[in-house]
Design a protein around this motif. Structure first.
Motif, PDB file in Angstrom:
ATOM      1  N   LYS A  55       0.845  -1.182   0.000  1.00  0.00           N
ATOM      2  CA  LYS A  55       0.000   0.000   0.000  1.00  0.00           C
ATOM      3  C   LYS A  55       0.891   1.246   0.000  1.00  0.00           C
ATOM      4  O   LYS A  55       2.059   1.191   0.360  1.00  0.00           O
ATOM      5  N   PRO A  56       0.318   2.367  -0.415  1.00  0.00           N
ATOM      6  CA  PRO A  56       1.089   3.615  -0.295  1.00  0.00           C
ATOM      7  C   PRO A  56       1.478   3.829   1.169  1.00  0.00           C
ATOM      8  O   PRO A  56       0.708   3.470   2.073  1.00  0.00           O
ATOM      9  N   PRO A  57       2.660   4.364   1.429  1.00  0.00           N
ATOM     10  CA  PRO A  57       3.620   4.963   0.467  1.00  0.00           C
ATOM     11  C   PRO A  57       4.665   3.974  -0.056  1.00  0.00           C
ATOM     12  O   PRO A  57       5.730   4.389  -0.480  1.00  0.00           O
ATOM     13  N   TYR A  58       4.336   2.657   0.032  1.00  0.00           N
ATOM     14  CA  TYR A  58       5.301   1.654  -0.436  1.00  0.00           C
ATOM     15  C   TYR A  58       4.989   1.155  -1.845  1.00  0.00           C
ATOM     16  O   TYR A  58       5.529   0.147  -2.273  1.00  0.00           O
ATOM     17  N   SER A  59       4.104   1.820  -2.515  1.00  0.00           N
ATOM     18  CA  SER A  59       3.752   1.373  -3.867  1.00  0.00           C
ATOM     19  C   SER A  59       3.704   2.576  -4.799  1.00  0.00           C
ATOM     20  O   SER A  59       4.737   3.143  -5.135  1.00  0.00           O
ATOM     21  N   THR A  60       2.538   2.911  -5.266  1.00  0.00           N
ATOM     22  CA  THR A  60       2.380   4.014  -6.231  1.00  0.00           C
ATOM     23  C   THR A  60       2.684   5.350  -5.559  1.00  0.00           C
ATOM     24  O   THR A  60       2.565   5.468  -4.323  1.00  0.00           O
ATOM     25  N   PRO A  61       3.080   6.350  -6.366  1.00  0.00           N
ATOM     26  CA  PRO A  61       3.268   6.313  -7.827  1.00  0.00           C
ATOM     27  C   PRO A  61       4.593   5.643  -8.207  1.00  0.00           C
ATOM     28  O   PRO A  61       5.598   5.799  -7.500  1.00  0.00           O
ATOM     29  N   PHE A  62       4.559   4.895  -9.315  1.00  0.00           N
ATOM     30  CA  PHE A  62       5.729   4.164  -9.762  1.00  0.00           C
ATOM     31  C   PHE A  62       6.632   5.066 -10.613  1.00  0.00           C
ATOM     32  O   PHE A  62       6.194   6.052 -11.208  1.00  0.00           O
ATOM     33  N   ILE A  63       7.897   4.624 -10.667  1.00  0.00           N
ATOM     34  CA  ILE A  63       8.891   5.294 -11.522  1.00  0.00           C
ATOM     35  C   ILE A  63       9.227   4.328 -12.649  1.00  0.00           C
ATOM     36  O   ILE A  63       9.653   3.187 -12.408  1.00  0.00           O
TER      37      ILE A  63
END
Length: 895
Positions: A587-595
């Motif tokens: 879950k955010p902040p460990y995922s999106t937004p992706f680079i």
């Protein structure tokens, strides 16, 4: 003072009614000149029109003759000039009470002498008789006959005449009522007459001279029957009415109707209505008969039907008026003016703790309203003491009692005595300002029982980070004995744990991690994971509790592109693109937004654009032909964790697009078959047809013995064997053709050499093909309807239908199954003992292939060759034994 006024009013009313009773209007006789000018006042009738002696004041006058009018003071005036002999009309007088009084006016001419002289002179062309219409009183008393009126004709002056009458009352029904003195014209009545039966009589009179000749025109005579008050009023219509109890005062209940057979619009039919009882509850209009409620306290429960007696009296209610009495029934309909009442001021009941869905007690009520109506049916509710929803109330439809149920078990340790308040209502609202719903208290005693342990709280919430180390204590969950209020001797056990992530310390209730807790596991719902714990006390009673573990996320997943096979639709010279989406189970902040970045080894033919939180568009940097391309793409989450992933992008001409995804059309390679492929298919079909015809020919042709020469002309490469002794495993003659050059040792060529120079020789049973440029030949023989291939080491012959085969790069270890089928058919063919088989002399039995062979006897699978070449048998491998078994089994079964 009030009583005196009431007495005076009653006395005045009595006097008025007596006066009305003495009121009797008689016809008014007035003598007037023969010629009456317009505006002539006939004042003689003024006193009579004033209703003198009738105790009534006239307010309006109406003349029945349009030649006359009546002023408001009662004077009769001519409207225009007219000449009369006699005149009769009536004046309708309306009094202040709305009653109509009729006064007959009879005018006669004063100048009778001139009238008589004119008659003698016979100057009149139309003779008139006398008298005008006259009356008789109905139901007159004897003696009879009674003289009524004298009629006479003007012709009696000149002639000796006699009179005759005929018509109704004379010669018609009622016959003989009227008689006439024929000489003097006196009319008499012979008996009493009922006006209600005959209100008027019309007959004619004629006059004759002594010779019987009619001397004058006939005279119509009208006799009116004057009404007497001889009929009692009668009730008509229904006398049954309904009204709601507690209705407003003045509410109209109904109208009583009555009639009188006497002459309408006279005092004889002027009916007055009077209540004889229930005057405190109802009132009636004396002249219309409309009944209204006199009070708003009508009570159905006290009296549901009220019978009232009503008197109807004519002559406006005068004492000398005729009357009758009748009963009117008024039914009171029910309204909800009585709430349910409780029989007791306090109710008591008892129930054991922890019992559920049990009936505790019945609560009877009384309701005075109509039974089995919404006004009577009771609804019960626990208005106090049911904040936790432990109770439910129902109604017994037969007894209207309240039924109290316990739906959630009670706890003696918490509340040994429960105080409730029960309220009873009806299905419809109450009527009346002073009525309200009633309530009653109820005390419910809770019985004690030895209960099992109880967890407190019933549901324990714990927060744990995922991937925490095994053996970590995440909390403690203990239960208490409700009676002892402690946890002594309590044991704890795990009941449910879908992932087996938690262990419970039996004596302490500690919860420890047993396996890795994964927030992304399908066992986790909305970041929560549930387990249930059971506690067991010393008496073996149990209690159950639930632990809800709320798992906190850590960055243990990297973004992943789920679909790495992408379709990019070619658009000709335009640059194409495709959407690339990535997912991260964190879950955010460990995922999106992706680079998103292109890998370091990308070839520069691609570029990225339109990056969103979880997707990016991959676009061609340069135009490129259709084909499959590998594109490295680096995807990292918000914390910078990620890896490079290879995507396979297929650029193609799309047949269609479904849901934004391209669907490639048929590849161009699929059309490479072309004309040559079609020609090959046609030739194959023709060859198959020729083969079928050949097989049919062989089967239908007598077969000669097949001679197989020991010397095939291969230069001594095939050796003769005259050993007659049978082998160890072969009892009958058998022949096996071992596949081609691949079975020999490695010193020989591993595959058949493709022949560049090939010749063919015709044979009786087919064609022989000789290959040039190689030491190996191939032979194909046709037996029956099947084609078999055999490979020889040095020389191969083809028998059957001519076929050129290109055996290039053929595997040395051909399928043994094919050889097995070949051997089965061939052995059967040559092993047939039937007389005349043309190949019997070619079947040989072999003894052994030499002493000391490590493989033993090969029987039918022996090959004729040089001694030094038999060493290859040592390298045949484990498949050789099954082949020998096949040959042996085939021989024994004869297939």
């Amino acid at each position: 003072m009030y009583e005196r006024a009431l007495f005076a009013l009653c006395l005045l009313t009595l006097v008025l009614f007596q006066s009305a009773a003495s009121c009797e209007l008689r016809p008014v006789l007035v003598q007037v000149p023969k010629r009456l000018p317009a505006g002539y006042v006939i004042s003689e009738s003024k006193e009579e029109l004033s209703l003198k002696g009738c105790a009534a004041k006239p307010v309006a006058f109406t003349s029945s003759d349009p030649d006359f009018t009546v002023n408001t003071d009662g004077n009769i005036i001519t409207v225009h000039g007219l000449e009369i002999t006699t005149k009769r009309f009536s004046v309708l007088v309306q009094d202040e009470n709305g009653m109509d009084w009729r006064v007959d006016i009879i005018l006669s001419c004063k100048d009778e002498a001139s009238q008589k002289s004119s008659s003698v002179a016979r100057k009149r062309t139309k003779r008139r008789w006398r008298p005008l219409p006259f009356s008789l009183v109905e139901n007159d008393t004897p003696p009879f006959p009674k003289e009524l009126e004298m009629i006479g004709s003007d012709s009696s002056v000149n002639y000796t005449v006699y009179y005759e009458i005929s018509g109704q009352g004379v010669t018609k029904d009622p016959v003989g009522l009227f008689i006439l003195n024929k000489n003097n014209g006196m009319l008499s009545v012979t008996r009493s007459v009922d006006r209600e039966q005959y209100p008027q009589f019309n007959f004619i009179a004629r006059v004759f001279d002594i010779r019987g000749k009619e001397t004058d025109a006939y005279l119509p005579i009208t006799v009116n029957v004057e009404d007497k008050n001889d009929n009692t009023p009668e009730f008509i219509g229904s006398r049954f009415f309904t009204v709601e109890e507690r209705c407003r005062a003045g509410t109209v209940i109904g109208q009583v109707n009555a009639t009188d057979k006497d002459q309408p619009k006279t005092p004889h039919t002027f009916i007055k209505f009077t209540l004889q009882n229930a005057t405190d509850m109802f009132s009636i209009d004396p002249f219309t008969g409309v009944i209204t409620a006199k009070t708003n306290t009508l009570d159905r429960e006290a009296q549901d039907k009220v019978c009232i007696e009503i008197e109807i009296r004519d002559m406006g209610g005068a004492t000398n008026g005729l009357f009758s009495r009748g009963t009117v029934v008024i039914t009171l309909t029910d309204v909800n003016d009585n709430p349910p009442t409780f029989k007791e001021k306090l109710y008591k009941a008892k129930v054991q703790e922890n019992q559920e869905n049990v009936l505790v007690t019945r609560i009877p009520v009384e309701d005075k309203d109509l039974v089995n109506t919404p006004n009577w049916k009771a609804l019960f509710e626990v208005t106090k003491g049911n904040e936790s929803g432990n109770f439910r109330m129902e109604t017994d439809p037969k007894t209207n009692e309240g039924l109290l149920y316990v739906i959630k078990g009670l706890d003696f340790e918490k509340t040994p005595l429960v105080k409730l308040e029960i309220t009873a209502r009806n299905e419809v609202p109450l009527v009346g300002p002073d009525t309200k719903w009633l309530s009653v208290p109820l005390e419910l005693s809770v019985g004690d029982e030895d209960e099992g342990p109880e967890f407190n709280p019933g549901i324990l919430y714990l927060k744990v980070k995922e991937n925490v180390a095994n053996g970590t204590v995440i909390g403690t969950y203990k239960a208490l004995d409700p009676e002892k209020k402690n946890s002594d001797g309590m044991k704890y056990y795990k009941m449910t744990d879908p992932g087996n992530w938690i262990t419970v310390v039996e004596n302490t209730g500690e919860l420890k991690t047993a396996n890795t807790i994964d927030r992304e596991s399908p066992l986790v719902h909305k970041d929560m994971y549930n387990i249930t714990i059971r506690a067991v006390d010393e008496s073996k009673k149990t209690g159950k509790g639930m632990v809800i573990i709320q798992i906190e996320d850590v960055n243990d997943n990297i973004p992943v592109i789920p679909g790495k096979d992408l379709i990019m639709c070619s658009k000709g010279d335009m640059l194409s693109s495709v959407l690339v989406e990535a997912v991260d189970m964190d879950k955010p902040p460990y995922s999106t937004p992706f680079i998103f970045e292109l890998g370091a080894d990308h070839d520069g033919k691609w570029k990225l654009k339109d990056t969103t939180g979880s997707s990016v568009v991959l676009e061609q940097a340069v135009t490129m032909p259709n084909g499959l391309y590998s594109v490295p793409l680096l995807v990292k989450d918000l914390q910078g964790f990620g890896k490079e992933q290879i995507m396979d992008v297929r650029v193609c001409t799309c047949e269609r697009v479904d849901n934004g995804l391209g669907i490639c059309g048929a590849r161009s390679a699929s059309s490479s078959l072309g004309s040559l492929g079609i020609l090959a298919l046609v030739l194959s079909g023709l060859l198959l047809l020729l083969l079928s015809l050949l097989l049919i020919f062989i089967c239908s042709t007598k077969r000669d013995k097949l001679y197989i020469s020991d010397d095939t002309g291969t230069g001594g490469m095939l050796l003769k064997s005259n050993t007659e002794a049978p082998g160890e495993e072969v009892k009958d003659g058998a022949l096996m053709m071992i596949p081609g050059a691949e079975v020999v040792d490695g010193s020989l060529q591993s595959g058949l050499m493709e022949s560049k120079n090939m010749t063919s020789a015709s044979g009786r049973y087919g064609q022989s093909f000789f290959q040039g440029g190689g030491v190996y030949n191939t032979t194909t023989q046709g037996f029956g309807t099947e084609k078999y291939y055999s490979s020889g080491r040095y020389d191969n012959n083809m028998h059957g239908n001519a076929t050129i085969q290109k055996l290039s790069n053929t595997s040395a270890l051909d399928t043994w199954k094919t050889n097995g089928r070949y051997l089965d058919r061939k052995l059967t063919y040559f092993g047939d003992e039937a007389e005349g088989r043309y190949a019997d002399d070619l079947l040989k039995t072999y003894g052994h292939e030499g002493m000391g062979s490590p493989a033993g006897s090969v029987g039918c699978c022996s090959i004729v060759g040089e001694q030094e070449s038999l060493d290859f048998l040592n390298t045949l491998g484990p498949k050789f034994r099954p082949l020998a078994d096949v040959c042996y089994t085939t021989n024994r079964t004869g297939n």
